[in-house]
Design an enzyme around this catalytic site. Structure first.
Site, PDB file in Angstrom:
ATOM      1  N   ASP A   1      65.256 120.105  68.112  1.00 47.61           N
ATOM      2  CA  ASP A   1      65.815 120.423  69.423  1.00 47.61           C
ATOM      3  C   ASP A   1      66.099 119.121  70.171  1.00 47.61           C
ATOM      4  O   ASP A   1      66.085 118.053  69.544  1.00 47.61           O
ATOM      5  CB  ASP A   1      64.870 121.363  70.187  1.00 47.61           C
ATOM      6  CG  ASP A   1      63.538 120.716  70.563  1.00 47.61           C
ATOM      7  OD1 ASP A   1      63.367 119.491  70.335  1.00 47.61           O
ATOM      8  OD2 ASP A   1      62.663 121.412  71.106  1.00 47.61           O
TER       9      ASP A   1
ATOM     10  N   SER B   1      53.966 117.940  73.826  1.00 47.13           N
ATOM     11  CA  SER B   1      54.669 118.981  73.075  1.00 47.13           C
ATOM     12  C   SER B   1      54.873 118.636  71.604  1.00 47.13           C
ATOM     13  O   SER B   1      55.160 119.528  70.796  1.00 47.13           O
ATOM     14  CB  SER B   1      56.030 119.271  73.717  1.00 47.13           C
ATOM     15  OG  SER B   1      56.802 118.087  73.804  1.00 47.13           O
TER      16      SER B   1
ATOM     17  N   HIS C   1      62.327 117.098  69.885  1.00 50.20           N
ATOM     18  CA  HIS C   1      61.271 117.158  68.881  1.00 50.20           C
ATOM     19  C   HIS C   1      61.796 117.120  67.443  1.00 50.20           C
ATOM     20  O   HIS C   1      62.858 117.675  67.162  1.00 50.20           O
ATOM     21  CB  HIS C   1      60.449 118.439  69.071  1.00 50.20           C
ATOM     22  CG  HIS C   1      59.957 118.616  70.465  1.00 50.20           C
ATOM     23  ND1 HIS C   1      60.613 119.404  71.386  1.00 50.20           N
ATOM     24  CD2 HIS C   1      58.888 118.086  71.102  1.00 50.20           C
ATOM     25  CE1 HIS C   1      59.956 119.362  72.541  1.00 50.20           C
ATOM     26  NE2 HIS C   1      58.912 118.566  72.401  1.00 50.20           N
TER      27      HIS C   1
END
Length: 368
Positions: A333, A41, A336
């Site tokens: 977040d 991600s 990340h």
């Protein structure tokens, strides 16, 4: 019928010649004609939009500084997006699973990364759907066949050998595998951290070697960052107080030490390859230690938050609150970095010294 068949063959050859000429023209402008991105991600550009998964970012406020949600797990660009811009690419490598990623588009690169994905196939099971590194390489093999079909084998080989391959993976093998609360308790009792890391590195050796066999030569392999400092780990381990979670960081460092040895070994053993070790752990640790000097005001909490002291307990989503100035937060977040942090990381990988990336930086790699 023979005349029609000959015409079709001539048209196909002319199309291949034209494509090669355009490709050659692009190569003159940049020694990196294409970028192929593998990972999780941290670099996913939207592949998870097209699979059934609990790991998605195609909703607000993700992408708030990129015009709206794209499937990137940040407020703006990922590290590889920024590196691509620094190298002169006019657009980002598109996600492999996007229906428009076909034909000549793939000649400038493709992004295969997937949120929740890891080195080990078991990693990320909690998300149900995710594309682990083995499957990402399978997908690249398909792209390779498409490239050969489009421009012929000799030009395809030349394109791939000049292209930039980046591999950013490993964090999920800890966060969403070995360190998963409750679910991984039994495994941790049976498998020591050292054994788990050896399993990861052994598998990654096979995966990087396979990429080489498929034509990759210029490879940037990114290590695991200080995962013990992300808001998620901080909230999950309140006993750490104001500090990062040392046990998680020690796992990352154990893996990174073996990864560096692996990258150096493969650079020697894989003839004609240039494997580069990107020390993102060092860069992010430096940012966290000196965040005020880098212009940040917060180095431990999520800008997009909903639950937890550090905003690390609930993924960023439509019900989340967003900090007033996103450029002042290191983390977007629970997991990340923000676009602002990604800019610093990307530029140090582009231009940094051997403490950031070795044996050369991406700018130097691009000139080979």
């Amino acid at each position: 019928m023979d005349t029609l068949s000959n015409r079709k063959n001539i048209i196909k050859i002319l199309c291949q010649v034209l494509t090669v000429m355009l490709l050659f023209k692009f190569c003159l402008a940049s020694k990196i004609p294409a970028a192929f991105v593998f990972g999780d991600s941290l670099v996913d550009a939207g592949n998870n939009n097209y699979i059934t998964s609990l790991s998605k970012a195609n909703y607000i406020p993700n992408g708030i500084d990129l015009g709206g949600p794209t499937g990137r797990f940040t407020n703006g660009r990922t590290i590889v997006d920024i590196i691509g811009q620094e190298l002169g690419f006019k657009s980002f490598p598109p996600p492999y699973l996007a229906p428009t990623t076909k034909g000549p588009v793939v000649l400038q690169g493709v992004n295969y990364a997937s949120g929740g994905g890891g080195i080990l196939n078991k990693t990320g099971e909690v998300f149900v759907g995710r594309i682990n590194l083995d499957a990402q390489i399978d997908n690249f093999a398909n792209t390779r066949e498409d490239i050969i079909y489009n421009i012929g084998a000799p030009a395809a080989i030349e394109l791939l050998e000049s292209s930039l391959f980046s591999v950013t993976v490993g964090s999920n093998d800890f966060i969403n595998n070995y360190l998963t609360p409750v679910l991984s308790a039994a495994e941790r009792n049976l498998v020591s951290p050292e054994q788990f890391v050896v399993t990861m590195v052994t598998r990654l050796r096979q995966q990087l070697t396979r990429l080489y066999s498929l034509g990759a030569r210029k490879m940037v392999v990114t290590n695991v960052g200080p995962i013990g400092c992300i808001p998620y780990e901080r909230d999950l381990n309140p006993d750490a107080g104001e500090n990062c979670v040392s046990s998680a960081n020690q796992l990352a460092q154990l893996f990174n030490s073996k990864l560096k040895i692996l990258v150096n070994e493969l650079r020697t053993s894989l003839e004609g390859s240039v494997l580069v070790y990107a020390d993102v752990y060092h860069i992010v640790d430096d940012i966290l230690q000196s965040y005020i000097l880098y212009g940040f005001e917060n180095a431990n909490s999520a800008c997009c938050y909903m639950g937890g002291r550090y905003g690390g307990l609930v993924p960023c989503g439509p019900s989340s609150k967003v900090c007033p100035d996103r450029s002042k937060f290191v983390f977007w977040d629970p997991y990340h970095p923000s676009d602002a942090a990604n800019v610093i990381i990307a530029k140090r990988l582009m231009d940094g010294d051997s403490s950031d990336i070795s044996p050369m930086n991406i700018q130097q790699l691009a000139q080979l």
